[in-house]
Design an enzyme around this catalytic site. Structure first.
Site, PDB file in Angstrom:
ATOM      1  N   GLU A  31       1.892  -0.245  -4.796  1.00 30.46           N
ATOM      2  CA  GLU A  31       1.001   0.843  -5.191  1.00 30.46           C
ATOM      3  C   GLU A  31       1.845   2.112  -5.170  1.00 30.46           C
ATOM      4  O   GLU A  31       2.168   2.634  -4.104  1.00 30.46           O
ATOM      5  CB  GLU A  31      -0.178   0.976  -4.223  1.00 30.46           C
ATOM      6  N   ASP A  90       0.835  -1.198   0.000  1.00 25.56           N
ATOM      7  CA  ASP A  90       0.000   0.000   0.000  1.00 25.56           C
ATOM      8  C   ASP A  90       0.877   1.259   0.000  1.00 25.56           C
ATOM      9  O   ASP A  90       1.834   1.343   0.776  1.00 25.56           O
ATOM     10  CB  ASP A  90      -0.857  -0.053   1.272  1.00 25.56           C
TER      11      ASP A  90
HETATM   12  C1  NOJ Z   1      -4.458   2.918  -0.770  1.00 25.37           C
HETATM   13  C2  NOJ Z   1      -5.566   1.921  -0.590  1.00 25.37           C
HETATM   14  O1  NOJ Z   1      -5.794   1.275  -1.806  1.00 25.37           O
HETATM   15  C3  NOJ Z   1      -6.748   2.683  -0.077  1.00 25.37           C
HETATM   16  O2  NOJ Z   1      -7.924   1.916  -0.068  1.00 25.37           O
HETATM   17  C4  NOJ Z   1      -6.421   3.209   1.283  1.00 25.37           C
HETATM   18  O3  NOJ Z   1      -7.487   4.016   1.754  1.00 25.37           O
HETATM   19  C5  NOJ Z   1      -5.139   4.040   1.282  1.00 25.37           C
HETATM   20  N1  NOJ Z   1      -4.094   3.442   0.497  1.00 25.37           N
HETATM   21  C6  NOJ Z   1      -4.611   4.211   2.666  1.00 25.37           C
HETATM   22  O4  NOJ Z   1      -4.136   2.983   3.159  1.00 25.37           O
END
Ligand code: NOJ
Ligand code: MG
Length: 554
Positions: free
Chosen positions: A279, A224
């Site tokens: 990500e 993440d």
């Molecule tokens: C990215 C995640 O995909 C999302 O759902 C989340 O709210 C944020 N990061 C914070 O962790």
């Protein structure tokens, strides 16, 4: 008409073919990933929230569809302020979702079906209820104090810098802690304090989390907002060029790359088969590309510009060209994503209802479905690893979520609607209260559900299945070169080739036919259709139908 604006990409391992090649390439290059958002996949205990038991009992859908790997969104103990992206224990399962034993069972089940499992790892922040933060905020001398990012107020008592929250740019990323008289940093909600990765104990603890799951047998991680973990210790104000975007979108500092190299070393130490996809929520593919390092950082990174691109051939060919240009230089393997749990679903985004002319047989609903089918052909034939988001194989659109049914601080409820399993009143989600599950269903669940679409060989679900099967049987699609074709306006085309196999993909982005009969003196005419987005069979006549996408054998 003959120009090929994108030079063909080179074969991944030019010297290898056949079985040697199959073993030489890591599994994740060939894999089709499927994102499971556990809260909305399937429910096993009637509480209206999906869980691991639900996933365990619906594996047949995944094997029938043919996906190779699952990405599981968080299932850890969490106060659920951000629906699991606020973790209070990295090494357990929230009772809402099941137990560690069930997770182990799930891994066994997946592996027995040749499906890999990667799990979400959330390294940038914990929940405010994580014992580390509970201790950190107890006093300035607490053992875990430096595990988070604390700063004094400025002389006038104001926040340490001008950063704003990801979900609400009207709010600062700082919350004042009365007990200890300092602000703590949180790029997301105040309930999600940022970890301080410049503290070696944090690095060690987060590495331990990776080891815990690697030893349990997971095949890898989706990390993440991994580009955010390093912070410039000066925590400077955002540059005006930020254009009001939340800081976490822009955070891109060199110290993060060192952290990722260490994470990669750890993961690689478990054998070459484990992987990490990050990500990297940066809005330039060139910046995303740097997170692959010199093949010593992320194995894969999400690339968001295509997800945000409108459904137009000019935008898509630009995204494709810039993706291959930025990644090929680094021998980095691309990823492709159209939908996920953070953005409106692509069929919702691509719906051009407003632009339709009205007096036409070709109705909005038909067109929207046709477009989603064409998008599936594109997603599953590009060079790079595709990630599907649960429900897109049904051509789902977002649910309408209003009033007190809205629960997400980021306003993302619509794309998180439960997956409808059948056409019954509860769509396979019977609850003990008799009420609907945690979110309402998408409006067309009565017809657009797994059971109905599965029994229809002409459904979008059957199309996804056929595309995945073709990708599995085709070296050209899995690993082949990519060469752009210079087609007339409205259409986008490319050739994928590997060894003796060559396929041509044609995508019509318009609601009228596109004449390709003169392309290279009729070169395409008569080529056998391997798959058509609308089920057409036979050979190519030279005309691409409205919103049609074709895969031709050349
Ligand atoms: C990215 C995640 O995909 C999302 O759902 C989340 O709210 C944020 N990061 C914070 O962790
Ligand atoms: Mg449940």
């Amino acid at each position: 008409m003959e120009a090929t604006p994108i030079a063909p990409t080179t074969d991944a391992e030019p010297g290898l073919d056949g079985e040697g090649e199959r073993h030489a390439e890591p599994w994740w290059k060939r894999a089709v990933f499927y994102q499971v958002y556990p809260r909305s996949f399937a429910d096993s205990d009637g509480d209206g929230v999906g869980d691991l038991g639900g996933l365990l009992s619906h594996f047949d859908h995944l094997t029938w569809l043919g996906v190779d790997a699952l990405w599981l969104s968080p299932f850890y103990p969490s106060p659920m302020v951000d629906f699991g992206y606020d973790i209070s224990d990295y090494c357990d399962v929230d009772p809402l979702f099941g137990s560690l034993e069930q997770f182990d069972e799930l891994l066994i089940e997946a592996h027995s079906r040749n499906i890999k499992v990667i799990i979400d790892w959330v390294p940038n922040h914990t929940s405010e209820r994580h014992p580390w933060f509970v201790d950190a905020r107890s006093s300035r001398s607490a053992i875990h104090r430096n595990w988070y990012v604390w700063r004094d107020p400025l002389a006038d008592g104001s926040v340490p810098n001008d950063w704003v929250q990801a979900f609400d740019p009207s709010k600062p990323t700082w919350t004042f802690d009365d007990q200890t008289g300092q602000f703590y940093l949180h790029l997301f909600e105040s309930a999600q304090p940022d970890l301080n990765w410049s503290e070696p104990a944090v690095v060690a603890a987060m590495h331990e989390v990776l080891r815990f799951w690697l030893e349990r047998g997971v095949d890898g991680f989706r990390a993440d907002v991994i580009h955010c973990i390093g912070k410039d210790p000066a925590l400077p104000d955002d540059l005006p060029a930020g254009g009001g975007l939340p800081h976490c979108v822009l955070n891109d500092v060199s110290v993060t790359h060192g952290h990722i190299r260490d994470i990669r070393t750890l993961i690689d130490s478990y054998g070459g088969d484990r992987m990490i996809v990050g990500e990297v929520y940066l809005l330039s593919t060139e910046s995303v590309a740097t997170y692959y390092g010199n093949n010593d950082e992320l194995h894969l990174a999400f690339n968001f510009p295509p997800l945000f691109a409108p459904w137009r051939p000019s935008d898509w060919s630009a995204c494709i060209a810039s993706t291959y240009a930025a990644l090929d230089d680094r021998h980095a393997w691309p990823t492709w994503v159209l939908s996920n749990h953070d953005n409106p679903r692509h069929r919702t985004r691509y719906d051009f209802a407003a632009s339709l002319s009205g007096e036409t047989e070709y109705t909005t609903a038909k067109r929207s479905e046709a477009r989603a089918r064409a998008a599936a052909v594109l997603l599953l034939t590009l060079r790079g690893t595709p990630f599907l988001y649960q429900g897109e194989e049904l051509g789902m659109i977002d649910a309408e979520v209003t009033g007190d049914r809205r629960v997400d601080p980021g306003g993302r409820d619509g794309c998180r609607a439960p997956l409808p399993w059948d056409g019954s009143a509860d769509h396979g989600w019977p609850t003990v209260t008799g009420l609907e599950p945690w979110l309402p269903f998408a409006p067309d669940a009565e017809h657009r559900n797994v059971a109905d679409l599965r029994s229809d060989p002409s459904s979008i679900l059957s199309l996804y299945r056929a595309l995945i099967a073709l990708r599995h049987s085709s070296e050209a699609l899995a690993l082949g070169t990519f060469e752009s074709l210079d087609l007339p306006d409205g259409a986008l085309g490319y050739r994928r080739a590997r060894n003796a196999e060559s396929l041509v993909v044609l995508v019509n982005f318009t609601d009228g036919p596109v004449d390709l009969s003169e392309y290279r003196q009729g070169l395409l005419i008569g080529m056998p259709v391997a798959i058509a987005s609308d089920g057409l069979a036979g050979t190519f006549t030279g005309t691409l139908g409205a919103d049609q996408a074709l895969i031709l054998r050349s």
